[in-house]
Design a protein around this motif. Structure first.
Motif, PDB file in Angstrom:
ATOM      1  N   ASN A  11       0.870  -1.180   0.000  1.00 49.79           N
ATOM      2  CA  ASN A  11       0.000   0.000   0.000  1.00 49.79           C
ATOM      3  C   ASN A  11       0.906   1.228   0.000  1.00 49.79           C
ATOM      4  O   ASN A  11       1.516   1.546   1.014  1.00 49.79           O
ATOM      5  CB  ASN A  11      -0.893  -0.028   1.256  1.00 49.79           C
ATOM      6  CG  ASN A  11      -1.661   1.267   1.449  1.00 49.79           C
ATOM      7  OD1 ASN A  11      -1.771   2.077   0.534  1.00 49.79           O
ATOM      8  ND2 ASN A  11      -2.203   1.466   2.645  1.00 49.79           N
ATOM      9  N   GLU A  96      -6.515   4.746   8.252  1.00 49.80           N
ATOM     10  CA  GLU A  96      -6.270   6.167   7.962  1.00 49.80           C
ATOM     11  C   GLU A  96      -7.510   6.809   7.348  1.00 49.80           C
ATOM     12  O   GLU A  96      -7.827   7.972   7.623  1.00 49.80           O
ATOM     13  CB  GLU A  96      -5.049   6.305   7.035  1.00 49.80           C
ATOM     14  CG  GLU A  96      -3.757   6.039   7.815  1.00 49.80           C
ATOM     15  CD  GLU A  96      -2.590   5.545   6.986  1.00 49.80           C
ATOM     16  OE1 GLU A  96      -2.645   5.620   5.745  1.00 49.80           O
ATOM     17  OE2 GLU A  96      -1.615   5.058   7.594  1.00 49.80           O
ATOM     18  N   GLU A 164      -5.135  -4.944  10.960  1.00 53.11           N
ATOM     19  CA  GLU A 164      -4.077  -3.943  11.089  1.00 53.11           C
ATOM     20  C   GLU A 164      -4.275  -3.152  12.384  1.00 53.11           C
ATOM     21  O   GLU A 164      -5.027  -2.162  12.404  1.00 53.11           O
ATOM     22  CB  GLU A 164      -4.130  -2.970   9.910  1.00 53.11           C
ATOM     23  CG  GLU A 164      -3.922  -3.607   8.564  1.00 53.11           C
ATOM     24  CD  GLU A 164      -3.364  -2.600   7.583  1.00 53.11           C
ATOM     25  OE1 GLU A 164      -2.250  -2.803   7.121  1.00 53.11           O
ATOM     26  OE2 GLU A 164      -4.042  -1.588   7.321  1.00 53.11           O
ATOM     27  N   ALA A 168       0.211  -0.178  15.349  1.00 50.67           N
ATOM     28  CA  ALA A 168       1.368  -0.799  14.694  1.00 50.67           C
ATOM     29  C   ALA A 168       1.627  -0.205  13.312  1.00 50.67           C
ATOM     30  O   ALA A 168       2.652  -0.488  12.701  1.00 50.67           O
ATOM     31  CB  ALA A 168       1.153  -2.308  14.573  1.00 50.67           C
ATOM     32  N   ILE A 169       0.704   0.611  12.819  1.00 53.27           N
ATOM     33  CA  ILE A 169       0.837   1.124  11.449  1.00 53.27           C
ATOM     34  C   ILE A 169       1.804   2.300  11.408  1.00 53.27           C
ATOM     35  O   ILE A 169       1.584   3.331  12.066  1.00 53.27           O
ATOM     36  CB  ILE A 169      -0.542   1.537  10.882  1.00 53.27           C
ATOM     37  CG1 ILE A 169      -1.419   0.294  10.736  1.00 53.27           C
ATOM     38  CG2 ILE A 169      -0.387   2.239   9.540  1.00 53.27           C
ATOM     39  CD1 ILE A 169      -2.802   0.567  10.211  1.00 53.27           C
ATOM     40  N   GLY A 170       2.872   2.110  10.667  1.00 48.62           N
ATOM     41  CA  GLY A 170       3.847   3.182  10.457  1.00 48.62           C
ATOM     42  C   GLY A 170       4.644   3.561  11.693  1.00 48.62           C
ATOM     43  O   GLY A 170       5.314   4.588  11.715  1.00 48.62           O
ATOM     44  N   GLY A 208       0.950  -3.881   9.676  1.00 48.39           N
ATOM     45  CA  GLY A 208       1.425  -3.041  10.779  1.00 48.39           C
ATOM     46  C   GLY A 208       2.911  -3.244  10.969  1.00 48.39           C
ATOM     47  O   GLY A 208       3.326  -4.187  11.630  1.00 48.39           O
ATOM     48  N   VAL A 210       5.199  -4.392   9.029  1.00 49.61           N
ATOM     49  CA  VAL A 210       5.833  -5.604   8.495  1.00 49.61           C
ATOM     50  C   VAL A 210       7.081  -5.179   7.731  1.00 49.61           C
ATOM     51  O   VAL A 210       7.041  -4.272   6.900  1.00 49.61           O
ATOM     52  CB  VAL A 210       4.876  -6.384   7.563  1.00 49.61           C
ATOM     53  CG1 VAL A 210       5.594  -7.596   6.958  1.00 49.61           C
ATOM     54  CG2 VAL A 210       3.633  -6.825   8.332  1.00 49.61           C
ATOM     55  N   LEU A 228      -0.312  -6.966   4.552  1.00 49.75           N
ATOM     56  CA  LEU A 228      -0.558  -5.664   3.925  1.00 49.75           C
ATOM     57  C   LEU A 228       0.577  -4.765   4.425  1.00 49.75           C
ATOM     58  O   LEU A 228       0.744  -4.594   5.642  1.00 49.75           O
ATOM     59  CB  LEU A 228      -1.938  -5.130   4.334  1.00 49.75           C
ATOM     60  CG  LEU A 228      -2.381  -3.804   3.728  1.00 49.75           C
ATOM     61  CD1 LEU A 228      -2.274  -3.790   2.215  1.00 49.75           C
ATOM     62  CD2 LEU A 228      -3.834  -3.503   4.125  1.00 49.75           C
ATOM     63  N   VAL A 229       1.351  -4.249   3.495  1.00 52.15           N
ATOM     64  CA  VAL A 229       2.619  -3.593   3.831  1.00 52.15           C
ATOM     65  C   VAL A 229       2.589  -2.143   3.373  1.00 52.15           C
ATOM     66  O   VAL A 229       2.354  -1.878   2.188  1.00 52.15           O
ATOM     67  CB  VAL A 229       3.786  -4.335   3.134  1.00 52.15           C
ATOM     68  CG1 VAL A 229       5.127  -3.717   3.550  1.00 52.15           C
ATOM     69  CG2 VAL A 229       3.750  -5.828   3.425  1.00 52.15           C
ATOM     70  N   GLY A 230       2.839  -1.220   4.286  1.00 54.65           N
ATOM     71  CA  GLY A 230       2.869   0.192   3.920  1.00 54.65           C
ATOM     72  C   GLY A 230       4.282   0.637   3.566  1.00 54.65           C
ATOM     73  O   GLY A 230       4.760   0.445   2.452  1.00 54.65           O
ATOM     74  N   GLY A 231       4.979   1.199   4.534  1.00 54.17           N
ATOM     75  CA  GLY A 231       6.288   1.811   4.308  1.00 54.17           C
ATOM     76  C   GLY A 231       7.269   0.913   3.558  1.00 54.17           C
ATOM     77  O   GLY A 231       7.964   1.374   2.640  1.00 54.17           O
TER      78      GLY A 231
HETATM   79  C1  PEP Z   1      -0.634   0.100   6.219  1.00 53.37           C
HETATM   80  O1  PEP Z   1      -0.765   1.301   6.122  1.00 53.37           O
HETATM   81  O2  PEP Z   1      -1.499  -0.643   5.739  1.00 53.37           O
HETATM   82  C2  PEP Z   1       0.547  -0.407   6.893  1.00 53.37           C
HETATM   83  C3  PEP Z   1       0.530  -1.624   7.340  1.00 53.37           C
HETATM   84  O3  PEP Z   1       1.613   0.467   7.033  1.00 53.37           O
HETATM   85  P1  PEP Z   1       3.076   0.114   7.601  1.00 53.37           P
HETATM   86  O4  PEP Z   1       3.512  -1.188   6.995  1.00 53.37           O
HETATM   87  O5  PEP Z   1       3.941   1.256   7.198  1.00 53.37           O
HETATM   88  O6  PEP Z   1       2.941  -0.010   9.095  1.00 53.37           O
END
Ligand code: PEP
Length: 248
Positions: A11, A96, A164, A168-170, A208, A210, A228-231
């Protein structure tokens, strides 16, 4: 063969530009090598069409969709519009958006319904806040979000759930495997109770913070069917090791 294939979704949030699409080539190469793992990237709306053109086998998705088919909804995008540019999946209910756009469970459910009806792989996000976890209410909160956010009928598209935890997100704080296991088991039980046998086939992702160094451990947790991976999805250097960890 495993009941559920692993699914790794990046993401990009409001990040990336045309130059960043160069990251897709090494990601697609890693995805080809990781047989049995499905890989997707969800860039901002403006990059979906050019990303599809450079996807090389990985799925390209959107980070949101409007519940309506068309009409007076300034700034929004419908499922049919996303289909026209060959997006294959849609994320709805990201924390978000729940926070910044005040999206309720009912709004998330309507979006999920619209995406599933167009045949999209549809990822519905749920997760508790730090205060809710500290109060011992994590499972109760997530169960409530599932009850309100998941559409009732089976549609053409594939429903996916992403757990998520908001804290834990970001943040770099990742949930411990025991807590992930407890939550994913509770989500699985809720899915089976609600959808019967179909509930055993619905993939549940963890999201979160990952990263390459924690992905393998998280992927081994029962009922974790991917991430689901953000950064860490913004560069192939960080995302590819996560795809490899899912391959095992
Ligand atoms: C996300 O926004 O869905 C997410 C998991 O972000 P991050 O991996 O950066 O914590």
């Amino acid at each position: 063969m495993a009941l559920r294939r692993k699914l790794i979704v990046g993401n990009w949030k409001m990040n990336g530009n045309l130059a960043a699409l160069a990251e897709l080539a090494p990601i697609a190469e890693a995805a080809r090598a990781a047989a049995g793992v499905d890989v997707a990237v969800c860039p901002p709306f403006t990059l979906i069409a050019p990303a599809v053109a450079r996807a090389n086998g990985i799925a390209i998705g959107a980070q949101d969709v409007h519940a309506a088919a068309s009409g007076a909804h300034t700034g929004c995008v419908s499922a049919a519009m996303l289909k026209e540019v060959h997006a294959q999946l849609v994320i709805v209910g990201h924390s978000e958006r729940r926070a910044e756009q005040q999206e309720s469970d009912a709004a998330v459910c309507a979006k999920a319904q619209a995406a599933l009806a167009e045949g999209f792989q549809t990822i519905v996000c749920v997760g508790e806040s730090a205060a809710e976890r500290e109060a011992g209410r994590a499972v109760e909160v997530v169960s409530g979000q599932l009850a309100g956010s998941l559409p009732e009928e089976a549609h053409e598209g594939e429903l996916v759930v992403a757990y998520e935890p908001i804290w834990a997100i970001g943040t770099g704080k990742v949930a411990i495997p025991a807590d992930v296991a407890e939550m994913h088991a509770a989500i699985r039980a809720a899915l089976v109770q609600r959808f019967g046998e179909r509930g055993t086939r619905i993939r549940i992702l963890y999201g979160g913070s990952v990263k390459a160094d924690n992905a393998a451990e998280l992927m081994r947790v029962p009922d974790v069917d991917g991430a689901l991976v953000g950064g860490a999805s913004l560069t192939a250097a960080q995302f590819v090791p996560i795809v490899e960890a899912a391959h095992g």
